[in-house]
Design a protein around this motif. Sequence first.
Motif, PDB file in Angstrom:
ATOM      1  N   MET A 124       0.829  -1.203   0.000  1.00 21.58           N
ATOM      2  CA  MET A 124       0.000   0.000   0.000  1.00 21.58           C
ATOM      3  C   MET A 124       0.866   1.256   0.000  1.00 21.58           C
ATOM      4  SD  MET A 124      -3.343  -0.836   2.368  1.00 21.58           S
ATOM      5  CE  MET A 124      -2.541  -1.736   3.701  1.00 21.58           C
ATOM      6  N   GLU A 128       0.936   3.994  -2.972  1.00 21.22           N
ATOM      7  CA  GLU A 128       0.614   5.389  -2.653  1.00 21.22           C
ATOM      8  C   GLU A 128       1.746   6.317  -3.087  1.00 21.22           C
ATOM      9  OE1 GLU A 128      -0.137   4.953   1.474  1.00 21.22           O
ATOM     10  OE2 GLU A 128      -2.272   4.471   1.222  1.00 21.22           O
ATOM     11  N   GLN A 129       2.982   5.873  -2.932  1.00 20.64           N
ATOM     12  CA  GLN A 129       4.121   6.681  -3.369  1.00 20.64           C
ATOM     13  C   GLN A 129       4.131   6.826  -4.883  1.00 20.64           C
ATOM     14  OE1 GLN A 129       7.318   4.476  -1.542  1.00 20.64           O
ATOM     15  NE2 GLN A 129       7.368   5.793   0.274  1.00 20.64           N
ATOM     16  N   LYS A 132       1.579   9.362  -5.803  1.00 21.86           N
ATOM     17  CA  LYS A 132       2.014  10.721  -5.461  1.00 21.86           C
ATOM     18  C   LYS A 132       2.988  11.275  -6.494  1.00 21.86           C
ATOM     19  CE  LYS A 132       3.563  13.402  -1.445  1.00 21.86           C
ATOM     20  NZ  LYS A 132       3.970  13.316  -0.014  1.00 21.86           N
ATOM     21  N   GLN A 163      -3.849   2.296  -9.211  1.00 20.50           N
ATOM     22  CA  GLN A 163      -4.932   2.737  -8.340  1.00 20.50           C
ATOM     23  C   GLN A 163      -5.900   1.603  -8.053  1.00 20.50           C
ATOM     24  OE1 GLN A 163      -5.288   5.769  -6.730  1.00 20.50           O
ATOM     25  NE2 GLN A 163      -6.850   4.577  -5.655  1.00 20.50           N
ATOM     26  N   LEU A 166      -4.267  -0.661  -5.594  1.00 22.55           N
ATOM     27  CA  LEU A 166      -4.263  -0.064  -4.258  1.00 22.55           C
ATOM     28  C   LEU A 166      -5.611  -0.255  -3.581  1.00 22.55           C
ATOM     29  CD1 LEU A 166      -2.990   1.610  -2.003  1.00 22.55           C
ATOM     30  CD2 LEU A 166      -3.620   3.675  -3.283  1.00 22.55           C
ATOM     31  N   LYS A 170      -6.083  -2.621  -0.136  1.00 25.05           N
ATOM     32  CA  LYS A 170      -6.670  -2.130   1.110  1.00 25.05           C
ATOM     33  C   LYS A 170      -7.811  -3.029   1.575  1.00 25.05           C
ATOM     34  CE  LYS A 170      -5.549   2.792   0.521  1.00 25.05           C
ATOM     35  NZ  LYS A 170      -6.099   4.154   0.264  1.00 25.05           N
TER      36      LYS A 170
END
Length: 209
Positions: A124, A128-129, A132, A163, A166, A170
């Motif tokens: 995760m 997320e990195q 970003k 995405q 991700l 989760k």
Amino acid sequence: MSTTRLLLLGVVRIFQPAYGYQLRRELLTWKVQDWANINPGSIYTGLRTLAKHGYLQELEEGPGHKPGRTSYKLTVDGESEYFTLLRKALWSVDGFQPDQMQAALSFLWSLRRDEVLAALESRMVQLEQRAKSAPFAERQILEDPGVPNHVLEMFRITTARDQGELDWTKSFHARVQEGAYSFAGEPPDWTPHPDMTTHWQEIPDPPKS
């Protein structure tokens, strides 16, 4: 190659000792030819290559040295390689090789729950990195006159896959944390019906070429 090696070692580990033809038939029920890009005809070659490198032991051969009649089991080195590849696939995010995580899912039950949770948390963070940094990578593509326009959409489709992964990671992490599925050191949550395993007691002839 690492995905193919993980799948071959993993399926041998489940059914060992098992004959090449049985292992091939099992992998084809997993549709590996579709999502892992494994040529069904190369499975025998892959098994023999792993044996040549000391990861598998060839136990016996039938008359005529038919490749499907060779039985296999993991060696000590094969067991170590299996866990190395499994952990690499689980802990590392590679947007260009999503088949690695799909292969890992087939064998997560051989790891303990706490490691699976930790690895999913790491995935995760990595995803997320990547999200970003995506706008800046996109800007670089747009500002580089030497990059064709379609490359931007190639980048965007990879970002969209990230995405999606991700979001799934989760939700999967939440399910595992709540006790879903069974992992190493825990009672199994599923066992095959006896009728599903009777063919492993037989030694069928390999298909005619």
